[in-house]
Design a protein around this motif. Structure first.
Motif, short mmCIF file in Angstrom:
data_model
loop_
_atom_site.label_atom_id
_atom_site.label_comp_id
_atom_site.label_asym_id
_atom_site.label_seq_id
_atom_site.Cartn_x
_atom_site.Cartn_y
_atom_site.Cartn_z
N GLU A 1 0.80 -1.29 -0.02
CA GLU A 1 0.20 0.00 0.01
C GLU A 1 0.78 1.18 0.00
OE1 GLU A 1 -2.68 1.18 -0.43
OE2 GLU A 1 -3.70 -0.75 -0.96
N LYS A 2 0.31 2.24 -0.23
CA LYS A 2 0.79 3.69 -0.36
C LYS A 2 0.76 4.25 1.15
CE LYS A 2 -3.28 5.18 0.33
NZ LYS A 2 -3.40 5.81 1.64
N PRO A 3 1.58 5.11 1.41
CA PRO A 3 3.07 5.40 0.92
C PRO A 3 3.74 4.05 1.10
CG PRO A 3 3.03 6.54 2.95
CD PRO A 3 1.33 5.86 2.70
N VAL A 4 4.74 3.83 0.28
CA VAL A 4 5.45 2.78 0.40
C VAL A 4 6.45 2.60 1.52
CG1 VAL A 4 4.79 1.87 -2.01
CG2 VAL A 4 7.15 3.20 -1.40
N SER A 5 6.59 3.91 1.98
CA SER A 5 7.70 3.99 3.08
C SER A 5 7.13 5.01 4.13
CB SER A 5 8.80 4.69 2.47
OG SER A 5 8.63 5.73 1.63
N ASN B 1 9.45 7.05 5.34
CA ASN B 1 10.76 8.06 5.12
C ASN B 1 11.22 7.86 3.81
OD1 ASN B 1 13.20 6.61 5.84
ND2 ASN B 1 12.36 6.17 7.69
N VAL B 2 11.86 8.76 3.24
CA VAL B 2 12.73 8.53 2.01
C VAL B 2 13.64 7.47 1.84
CG1 VAL B 2 14.10 9.86 0.31
CG2 VAL B 2 12.36 11.10 1.53
N SER B 3 14.69 7.21 2.96
CA SER B 3 15.39 6.34 2.83
C SER B 3 14.89 4.99 2.64
CB SER B 3 16.62 6.30 3.90
OG SER B 3 17.36 5.29 3.83
N GLU B 4 14.11 4.63 3.36
CA GLU B 4 13.52 3.27 3.45
C GLU B 4 12.74 2.81 2.14
OE1 GLU B 4 11.40 3.19 7.27
OE2 GLU B 4 9.52 3.56 6.45
N GLY B 5 12.26 3.78 1.33
CA GLY B 5 11.73 3.57 0.22
C GLY B 5 12.60 3.23 -0.86
N ARG B 6 13.64 3.73 -0.69
CA ARG B 6 14.74 3.32 -1.76
C ARG B 6 15.29 1.96 -1.36
NH1 ARG B 6 15.99 3.70 -6.55
NH2 ARG B 6 15.33 5.87 -6.65
N ILE C 1 8.90 -9.32 -7.94
CA ILE C 1 7.54 -8.30 -8.47
C ILE C 1 6.99 -7.42 -7.50
CG2 ILE C 1 5.43 -8.06 -9.71
CD1 ILE C 1 7.84 -9.01 -11.45
N VAL C 2 7.33 -6.39 -7.15
CA VAL C 2 6.51 -5.61 -6.24
C VAL C 2 5.64 -4.33 -6.75
CG1 VAL C 2 7.08 -4.04 -4.28
CG2 VAL C 2 8.83 -5.90 -4.93
N GLN C 3 4.48 -4.31 -6.54
CA GLN C 3 3.49 -3.38 -7.03
C GLN C 3 3.29 -2.49 -5.79
OE1 GLN C 3 2.12 -2.21 -9.70
NE2 GLN C 3 0.03 -3.29 -9.75
N THR C 4 2.99 -0.97 -6.28
CA THR C 4 2.57 -0.08 -5.15
C THR C 4 1.06 0.21 -5.58
OG1 THR C 4 4.77 1.24 -5.71
CG2 THR C 4 2.92 2.42 -4.64
N GLY C 5 0.36 0.35 -4.12
CA GLY C 5 -1.06 0.64 -4.20
C GLY C 5 -1.48 1.81 -4.49
N THR C 6 -1.05 2.54 -5.78
CA THR C 6 -1.57 3.65 -6.32
C THR C 6 -2.44 3.11 -7.42
OG1 THR C 6 0.91 3.88 -7.49
CG2 THR C 6 0.22 5.37 -5.41
N GLN C 7 -3.60 2.91 -7.43
CA GLN C 7 -4.48 2.33 -8.37
C GLN C 7 -4.72 3.15 -9.60
OE1 GLN C 7 -5.21 2.48 -4.96
NE2 GLN C 7 -7.25 2.86 -4.63
N SER D 1 6.10 8.50 -3.09
CA SER D 1 6.04 8.72 -1.60
C SER D 1 7.26 9.73 -1.22
CB SER D 1 6.36 7.28 -0.83
OG SER D 1 5.15 6.23 -1.34
N ALA D 2 8.32 9.70 -1.64
CA ALA D 2 9.49 10.44 -1.30
C ALA D 2 9.17 11.78 -1.33
CB ALA D 2 10.65 10.27 -2.03
N LEU D 3 8.39 12.09 -2.54
CA LEU D 3 7.90 13.88 -2.37
C LEU D 3 7.19 14.26 -1.40
CD1 LEU D 3 7.13 13.86 -6.25
CD2 LEU D 3 9.03 14.83 -5.10
N CYS D 4 6.24 13.30 -0.85
CA CYS D 4 5.46 13.49 0.42
C CYS D 4 6.48 13.76 1.54
CB CYS D 4 4.46 12.58 0.44
SG CYS D 4 3.32 12.38 -0.97
#
Length: 485
Positions: free
Chosen positions: A141-145, A147-152, A164-170, A388-391
């Motif tokens: 699900e969104k946000p995937v993180s 904080n910024v670092s853990e998303g990367r 295969i990793v999908q983000t929940g931004t439908q 997510s990082a932009l947020c």
């Protein structure tokens, strides 16, 4: 059939289709329902992490398919896990999945192919990384993180283990929005250098800050995971974690991530930008929440700009959008007021084109799991990470802000006509909610420069801002570094 042989079966099917295409054979195009095999040997076995709220959508999606089976429910709240999880799966399928309180025990189950994550935000990254390391494909699900670092780190883990990793931004799977974005990028409204995301969603007070008891059915240590161990200070345990920074990201990272993603998508920018500046406050009430309920975040990408507005108090729609995106072009504008529709207008406000259409985002994920092609995903984890990082970046500027009355903010925007126009509407919004548009005190964040390749801050504020790209993790719930993935 074992997980190994089941995966071999899927891969052999993929290779057979590819061979047929290479030989010029006709491969029939099947509908989504026809593609779903009811053979037990072809079913993907799914573990659901978090079944409260959004988790019920995950449960419905995977129990509603012939080619997936929910075999495990994971939730640190035993009451939720057994009633909304195990109980609801049994009602829908006649089968009882295994219940786990601890996600690590579920990941040890080699029969599980897919992990679907709908936990609170602070668990998204570590849950995804541990699942990937255990050999699972992941829908997160969104946000995937948080904080910024853990998303990367999730992106790096997905690539390292070829998962295969999908983000929940439908929104990314909806034909109406896909067509609208293609129209924008093809020059349908001329040159586009500005997008505005709006999250105008009424949020009421969550009650006074205090000391509250954790529900008896909750394993609080597991629920907190990577977050610090601390006294519960909000009245409602579930959902209101969104409005406290140790676990949530405010509405910018809750509802707003959807519209942030669409705005970035339409602008055609694929990184975290060159700079960010945010301002706002938690206005209209004092409660247990500590995130902004009224916020503006300005992101610069070269000569392109993305402006995001969060309004948790009463508000009217802007150009027909309350929760949506507006793209401004030299020859007109496009308004996206929903997850699956959009309208294009010329500069005189005349409607020139409409877009609509829905599709199954979970189905897109299942298709990609079967094909083993990242390119088949409509919302690959890297797309989810960047949006997510932009947020998170907007929240960092806000958190580092200097408190000042609104009337002094204009001086920070000198010479920037668009920023001043946005500020003017921000002030009007305060007045409409009977707040003092001049003397209301807000946080005016610094303009932070960004190295978009390294995803770090630069310049004079770097030493203060960079530590906020990550967090202190509570052992053993530690998001690994790149070297330790």
């Amino acid at each position: 059939m074992s997980q190994h042989s089941r995966r071999e079966f899927l891969e052999q099917s993929m290779f057979a289709a590819a061979s047929a295409a290479a030989l010029g054979a006709s491969v029939p195009q099947l509908s989504a329902a026809e593609k779903q095999s009811s053979s037990p040997n072809e079913k993907l076995r799914v573990a659901l992490l978090g079944v409260n709220g959004r988790g019920q959508s995950h449960l419905g999606a995977f129990t509603g398919r012939k080619d997936t089976e929910v075999v495990a429910i994971v939730d640190p709240d035993e009451s939720v896990g057994m009633t909304k999880g195990v109980g609801n799966v049994f009602k829908k399928t006649g089968k009882k999945p295994t219940y786990y309180k601890d996600l690590r025990k579920a990941f040890d189950d080699q029969k599980i192919d897919v992990v679907s994550i709908a936990t609170p935000n602070h668990w998204h990254a570590l849950g995804a990384i541990w699942a990937i390391q255990a050999g699972k494909d992941v829908y997160c699900e969104k946000p995937v993180s948080h904080n910024v670092s853990e998303g990367r780190r999730i992106v790096e883990a997905a690539r390292k283990y070829n998962k295969i990793v999908q983000t929940g931004t439908q929104c990314r799977s909806q034909p109406g929005l896909i067509d609208a974005v293609e129209f924008i990028k093809a020059g349908g409204i001329g040159e586009v250098k500005l997008a505005r995301g709006t999250c105008y969603k009424r949020r009421k007070s969550i009650g006074a800050k205090g000391n509250y008891d954790v529900p008896a059915s909750v394993d609080y240590d597991l629920w907190l995971g990577p977050a610090p161990m601390a006294q519960l200070t909000r009245k409602r345990f579930h959902y209101d974690w969104h409005w406290q920074t140790p676990t949530g990201n405010g509405d910018l990272g809750n509802q707003g991530i959807h519209q942030m993603d669409v705005a970035r998508w339409g602008l055609g920018v694929d990184n975290v930008g060159d700079s960010v500046q945010a301002y706002g406050g938690r206005l209209g009430y004092t409660d247990a929440g500590d995130v902004a309920n009224t916020q503006v975040s300005i992101h610069q990408f070269g000569d392109k700009r993305l402006v995001f507005e969060v309004r948790g108090l009463e508000t009217e729609a802007y150009r027909g959008a309350k929760v949506g995106v507006i793209f401004y072009g030299t020859d007109g504008y496009v308004v996206i007021p929903s997850y699956n529709s959009a309208s294009a207008f010329n500069n005189d406000g005349k409607l020139i084109k409409k877009f609509s259409g829905s599709a199954d985002h979970f189905g897109n994920f299942v298709d990609a799991v079967r094909s083993r092609k990242i390119s088949d995903l409509n919302a690959d984890i890297e797309e989810g990470h960047v949006s997510s990082a932009l947020c998170h970046l907007g929240n960092i500027s806000y958190e580092l802000g200097e408190t000042m009355p609104v009337k002094e903010v204009a001086g920070e925007m000198k010479g920037d006509s668009e920023a001043l126009e946005t500020l003017g509407r921000f002030r009007q919004h305060l007045s409409n909610n009977k707040l003092d548009a001049d003397d209301a005190v807000i946080s005016m964040g610094p303009k932070l420069s960004i190295d978009s390749k390294k995803e770090t801050f630069t310049g004079g504020m770097a030493s203060t801002a960079n530590p906020k790209l990550t967090r202190e993790y509570r052992k053993p719930f530690v998001v690994p570094t790149s070297a330790n993935l």
